[in-house]
Design a protein around this motif. Sequence first.
Motif, PDB file in Angstrom:
ATOM      1  N   LEU A  21       0.811  -1.219   0.000  1.00  0.00           N
ATOM      2  CA  LEU A  21       0.000   0.000   0.000  1.00  0.00           C
ATOM      3  C   LEU A  21       0.843   1.268   0.000  1.00  0.00           C
ATOM      4  N   GLU A  22       1.951   1.284   0.759  1.00  0.00           N
ATOM      5  CA  GLU A  22       2.754   2.518   0.786  1.00  0.00           C
ATOM      6  C   GLU A  22       3.407   2.807  -0.555  1.00  0.00           C
ATOM      7  N   MET A  23       3.808   1.774  -1.286  1.00  0.00           N
ATOM      8  CA  MET A  23       4.385   2.000  -2.619  1.00  0.00           C
ATOM      9  C   MET A  23       3.307   2.500  -3.584  1.00  0.00           C
ATOM     10  N   ALA A  24       2.127   1.908  -3.509  1.00  0.00           N
ATOM     11  CA  ALA A  24       1.028   2.345  -4.375  1.00  0.00           C
ATOM     12  C   ALA A  24       0.688   3.810  -4.092  1.00  0.00           C
ATOM     13  N   LYS A  25       0.684   4.175  -2.807  1.00  0.00           N
ATOM     14  CA  LYS A  25       0.406   5.570  -2.439  1.00  0.00           C
ATOM     15  C   LYS A  25       1.508   6.493  -2.952  1.00  0.00           C
ATOM     16  N   ALA A  26       2.756   6.059  -2.859  1.00  0.00           N
ATOM     17  CA  ALA A  26       3.872   6.885  -3.340  1.00  0.00           C
ATOM     18  C   ALA A  26       3.729   7.146  -4.834  1.00  0.00           C
ATOM     19  N   LYS A  63       0.873   7.104  -6.593  1.00  0.00           N
ATOM     20  CA  LYS A  63      -0.270   8.025  -6.763  1.00  0.00           C
ATOM     21  C   LYS A  63       0.119   9.452  -6.380  1.00  0.00           C
ATOM     22  N   ASP A  64       0.911   9.609  -5.320  1.00  0.00           N
ATOM     23  CA  ASP A  64       1.349  10.940  -4.886  1.00  0.00           C
ATOM     24  C   ASP A  64       2.227  11.604  -5.947  1.00  0.00           C
ATOM     25  N   LYS A  65       3.101  10.826  -6.605  1.00  0.00           N
ATOM     26  CA  LYS A  65       3.956  11.379  -7.666  1.00  0.00           C
ATOM     27  C   LYS A  65       3.103  11.915  -8.806  1.00  0.00           C
ATOM     28  N   VAL A  66       2.065  11.173  -9.162  1.00  0.00           N
ATOM     29  CA  VAL A  66       1.176  11.613 -10.248  1.00  0.00           C
ATOM     30  C   VAL A  66       0.360  12.825  -9.793  1.00  0.00           C
ATOM     31  N   ALA A  67      -0.168  12.772  -8.572  1.00  0.00           N
ATOM     32  CA  ALA A  67      -0.993  13.876  -8.049  1.00  0.00           C
ATOM     33  C   ALA A  67      -0.205  15.173  -7.955  1.00  0.00           C
ATOM     34  N   SER A  68       1.104  15.062  -7.685  1.00  0.00           N
ATOM     35  CA  SER A  68       1.925  16.268  -7.557  1.00  0.00           C
ATOM     36  C   SER A  68       2.239  16.893  -8.913  1.00  0.00           C
ATOM     37  N   GLY A  69       1.983  16.143  -9.976  1.00  0.00           N
ATOM     38  CA  GLY A  69       2.298  16.641 -11.312  1.00  0.00           C
ATOM     39  C   GLY A  69       3.701  16.287 -11.771  1.00  0.00           C
ATOM     40  N   GLU A  70       4.440  15.610 -10.914  1.00  0.00           N
ATOM     41  CA  GLU A  70       5.803  15.212 -11.276  1.00  0.00           C
ATOM     42  C   GLU A  70       5.792  14.217 -12.433  1.00  0.00           C
ATOM     43  N   TYR A  71       4.766  13.388 -12.490  1.00  0.00           N
ATOM     44  CA  TYR A  71       4.574  12.413 -13.568  1.00  0.00           C
ATOM     45  C   TYR A  71       3.140  12.526 -14.056  1.00  0.00           C
ATOM     46  N   ALA A  72       2.948  12.196 -15.332  1.00  0.00           N
ATOM     47  CA  ALA A  72       1.602  12.267 -15.901  1.00  0.00           C
ATOM     48  C   ALA A  72       0.780  11.019 -15.603  1.00  0.00           C
ATOM     49  N   THR A  73       1.450   9.875 -15.499  1.00  0.00           N
ATOM     50  CA  THR A  73       0.733   8.623 -15.268  1.00  0.00           C
ATOM     51  C   THR A  73       1.490   7.742 -14.285  1.00  0.00           C
ATOM     52  N   SER A  98       2.156   4.676 -14.867  1.00  0.00           N
ATOM     53  CA  SER A  98       3.098   3.905 -15.682  1.00  0.00           C
ATOM     54  C   SER A  98       4.427   4.640 -15.838  1.00  0.00           C
ATOM     55  N   GLU A  99       4.363   5.967 -15.966  1.00  0.00           N
ATOM     56  CA  GLU A  99       5.607   6.747 -16.084  1.00  0.00           C
ATOM     57  C   GLU A  99       6.445   6.633 -14.809  1.00  0.00           C
ATOM     58  N   VAL A 100       5.791   6.612 -13.662  1.00  0.00           N
ATOM     59  CA  VAL A 100       6.513   6.471 -12.392  1.00  0.00           C
ATOM     60  C   VAL A 100       7.231   5.120 -12.359  1.00  0.00           C
ATOM     61  N   ILE A 101       6.509   4.066 -12.711  1.00  0.00           N
ATOM     62  CA  ILE A 101       7.089   2.718 -12.710  1.00  0.00           C
ATOM     63  C   ILE A 101       8.230   2.630 -13.712  1.00  0.00           C
ATOM     64  N   ARG A 102       8.049   3.171 -14.924  1.00  0.00           N
ATOM     65  CA  ARG A 102       9.101   3.130 -15.943  1.00  0.00           C
ATOM     66  C   ARG A 102      10.353   3.865 -15.466  1.00  0.00           C
ATOM     67  N   ASP A 103      10.168   5.034 -14.849  1.00  0.00           N
ATOM     68  CA  ASP A 103      11.311   5.800 -14.362  1.00  0.00           C
ATOM     69  C   ASP A 103      12.040   5.039 -13.251  1.00  0.00           C
ATOM     70  N   GLY A 104      11.284   4.424 -12.361  1.00  0.00           N
ATOM     71  CA  GLY A 104      11.890   3.626 -11.302  1.00  0.00           C
ATOM     72  C   GLY A 104      12.663   2.444 -11.865  1.00  0.00           C
ATOM     73  N   LEU A 105      12.116   1.786 -12.879  1.00  0.00           N
ATOM     74  CA  LEU A 105      12.804   0.655 -13.485  1.00  0.00           C
ATOM     75  C   LEU A 105      14.050   1.106 -14.232  1.00  0.00           C
ATOM     76  N   ARG A 106      13.982   2.267 -14.891  1.00  0.00           N
ATOM     77  CA  ARG A 106      15.185   2.811 -15.552  1.00  0.00           C
ATOM     78  C   ARG A 106      16.288   3.070 -14.524  1.00  0.00           C
ATOM     79  N   ALA A 107      15.914   3.614 -13.363  1.00  0.00           N
ATOM     80  CA  ALA A 107      16.897   3.880 -12.305  1.00  0.00           C
ATOM     81  C   ALA A 107      17.494   2.570 -11.786  1.00  0.00           C
ATOM     82  N   LEU A 108      16.675   1.553 -11.621  1.00  0.00           N
ATOM     83  CA  LEU A 108      17.158   0.251 -11.166  1.00  0.00           C
ATOM     84  C   LEU A 108      18.118  -0.355 -12.184  1.00  0.00           C
TER      85      LEU A 108
END
Length: 88
Positions: A13-18, A20-30, A32-42
């Motif tokens: 739940l905390e990862m899912a909230k994180a 959603k918070d990234k998208v809500a802040s406008g840092e990411y549009a979707t 999926s973009e958050v997950i893709r960026d995290g995977l690129r960093a990994l």
Amino acid sequence: MRSTKQMSITLPLEMAKAIKDKVASGEYATESEVIRDGLRALLARDKAVNSWLKEQVGPAYDAMKADPARGINTKDLKAKIMQEVGDS
């Protein structure tokens, strides 16, 4: 042909909230973009670790194996560290 693949993932739940918070802040549009960026960093981190192992750790290991006298025992290492800490 499609260059993406839809997947279903389960997150704590905390990862899912994180996400959603990234998208809500406008840092990411979707999400999926958050997950893709995290995977690129990994993947970048994995590449950096593999490069470090290949370029620095492997050669250091090989050098120590070829000439064990180059090494320092733990007692001497501890004394050296304690001396450097005491000098600062």
